[in-house]
Motif scaffolding. Structure first.
Motif, short mmCIF file in Angstrom:
data_model
loop_
_atom_site.label_atom_id
_atom_site.label_comp_id
_atom_site.label_asym_id
_atom_site.label_seq_id
_atom_site.Cartn_x
_atom_site.Cartn_y
_atom_site.Cartn_z
N ARG A 68 1.70 -7.37 10.29
CA ARG A 68 0.83 -6.20 10.25
C ARG A 68 -0.51 -6.55 9.63
N GLY A 69 -1.58 -6.30 10.41
CA GLY A 69 -2.93 -6.34 9.86
C GLY A 69 -3.40 -4.91 9.65
N GLY A 70 -4.72 -4.73 9.47
CA GLY A 70 -5.24 -3.38 9.36
C GLY A 70 -5.61 -2.99 7.95
N VAL A 71 -5.82 -1.71 7.75
CA VAL A 71 -6.35 -1.21 6.47
C VAL A 71 -5.23 -1.04 5.44
N GLY A 72 -4.30 -0.13 5.72
CA GLY A 72 -3.24 0.15 4.75
C GLY A 72 -2.44 1.36 5.17
N PRO A 73 -1.93 2.14 4.22
CA PRO A 73 -1.06 3.27 4.55
C PRO A 73 -1.80 4.51 5.07
N ASN A 74 -3.09 4.37 5.35
CA ASN A 74 -3.82 5.49 5.94
C ASN A 74 -3.60 5.58 7.45
N ALA A 75 -2.85 4.63 8.01
CA ALA A 75 -2.51 4.66 9.44
C ALA A 75 -1.01 4.83 9.58
N GLY A 76 -0.61 5.71 10.48
CA GLY A 76 0.81 5.93 10.70
C GLY A 76 1.20 5.67 12.14
N HIS A 77 2.38 5.11 12.33
CA HIS A 77 2.93 4.92 13.66
C HIS A 77 4.28 5.62 13.74
N THR A 78 4.58 6.19 14.88
CA THR A 78 5.88 6.81 15.09
C THR A 78 6.72 5.90 15.98
N GLY A 120 16.88 7.85 19.87
CA GLY A 120 16.67 9.28 19.74
C GLY A 120 16.18 9.76 18.38
N LYS A 121 16.10 8.84 17.42
CA LYS A 121 15.63 9.22 16.08
C LYS A 121 14.22 8.70 15.86
N SER A 122 13.35 9.54 15.29
CA SER A 122 11.95 9.17 15.06
C SER A 122 11.75 8.72 13.62
N TYR A 123 10.96 7.65 13.45
CA TYR A 123 10.61 7.14 12.13
C TYR A 123 9.09 7.11 12.01
N GLY A 124 8.56 7.79 10.99
CA GLY A 124 7.12 7.74 10.72
C GLY A 124 6.86 6.61 9.74
N ILE A 125 6.12 5.59 10.20
CA ILE A 125 5.94 4.37 9.42
C ILE A 125 4.47 4.19 9.06
N ARG A 126 4.21 3.84 7.78
CA ARG A 126 2.84 3.63 7.31
C ARG A 126 2.60 2.23 6.77
N MET A 127 3.65 1.49 6.43
CA MET A 127 3.46 0.17 5.83
C MET A 127 4.24 -0.93 6.53
#
Length: 339
Positions: free
Chosen positions: A34-44, A49-56
């Motif tokens: 993972r590159g990028g800024v930090g936990p200000n970006a979220g991916h689902t 069938g289960k969703s995970y909201g991931i920030r790190m």
């Protein structure tokens, strides 16, 4: 051996998580970084069938045979990261994760500064995750690093060495970028941007590899781009039109409703140039044309959908190789073998 970077081509929320999950399933890279800024970006990420909201944690975590890495250029919120490790323990994330010991650390004071700063909070629309103030401290050389945090010591390592050694062995590496090209501090819609660059060149630097090690840059576009918060949006449509089209979305991190617009071909061309794109992944084709929902073969797409894809290729001069026709991983058309 291939080293690929995934980049958002708009303002984030392009569906990178789905594309990353698909590529991990098909290509089975040895390292997902993972590159990028930090936990200000979220991916689902959706798994069975289960969703995970991931920030790190890298969103390729469902691929159990890969090492997961967070590069030195990324800001880490220990509280967020440790919660995600616990949440994802069935995927053995804690056993596979390597956090670069030089990664910057977000402290509570950074989050408080982010939320209280009137300019950032009200005018720019910051996520309040502390990334901007932490990057200020990083520039001032007073920011803590991951090696200074006792709770992270079991996960520390040298991500640059890990990735370069993996490539030297002839194995595949996937680098996840966060946010989108036009949130870049340098090339975005300044001042309505994030606190660092968000293009492929910086993502490579974030994880410690040089440009000659990169084989593919896959820029992800959504058929109807979205944006959270303030800032220019030339092709924005009224909320009523978005509702009529069935496009009502909310940010993974902020929970704020996303603004929706029509596809901007010239912006796509610029994103491809800025990132040195070799391929395009297109998501939400089923939103553009509902008859395309779940289609898995290019030949079975409607004429309208094919003409849309052809125009993207004509304007950007980059092939569209991965097409998402629904939220599930298998609802994907993969044309990579044809280029």
């Amino acid at each position: 051996m291939t080293c690929s970077i995934i980049v958002g081509g708009q303002w984030g929320d392009e569906g990178k998580g789905k594309i990353i999950s698909y590529i991990c399933m098909k290509d089975k890279p040895s390292v997902i970084a993972r590159g990028g800024v930090g936990p200000n970006a979220g991916h689902t990420v959706k798994v069975k069938g289960k969703s995970y909201g991931i920030r790190m944690v890298p969103t390729g975590f469902p691929h159990l045979d890969a090492k997961l890495a967070i590069g030195a250029g990324v800001l880490v919120d220990p509280e967020v990261l440790l919660k995600e490790i616990e949440m994802l323990k069935e995927f053995k994330v804690g056993e596979r994760l390597v956090v670069d010991y030089r990664a910057g650390i977000i402290e509570e004071k950074h989050k408080e500064m982010d939320r209280k700063d009137e300019h950032l909070a009200k005018e720019i629309g910051t996520t309040g995750s502390g990334c901007g103030p932490a990057n200020v401290d990083r520039v001032l050389r007073i920011l803590k690093q991951a090696k200074d945090i006792k709770e992270l010591e079991d996960y520390l390592g040298d991500v640059s060495e890990l990735i370069n050694d993996t490539l030297d062995r002839g194995e595949d590496v996937l680098i996840e970028g966060t946010q989108g090209t036009f949130l870049s501090l340098y090339y975005g819609t300044y001042p309505y941007v994030t606190s660092k660059d968000t293009t492929a060149s910086t993502f490579a630097a974030d994880v410690g590899i040089g440009p000659t090690r990169v084989d593919d840059v896959i820029v992800v576009f959504k058929s109807f781009p979205t944006r959270v918060g303030s800032g220019p949006f030339p092709t924005e449509m009224p909320l009523e039109e978005a509702e009529r089209l069935g496009i009502v979305e909310y940010g993974t991190v902020t929970g704020r409703r996303r603004r929706v617009g029509y596809f901007d071909f010239e912006m796509a061309k610029k994103a491809c140039r800025l990132n040195g794109a070799t391929q395009i992944a297109l998501t939400g084709l089923d939103k553009y044309d509902k008859e395309c929902y779940g289609v898995k073969e290019f030949g079975k797409l409607t004429r309208r959908a094919k003409e849309f894809i052809e125009k993207i290729e004509e304007v950007t001069k980059v092939p569209v190789t991965i097409i998402s026709t629904g939220p599930e991983i298998e609802q994907t058309i993969d044309l990579r073998k044809e280029i």
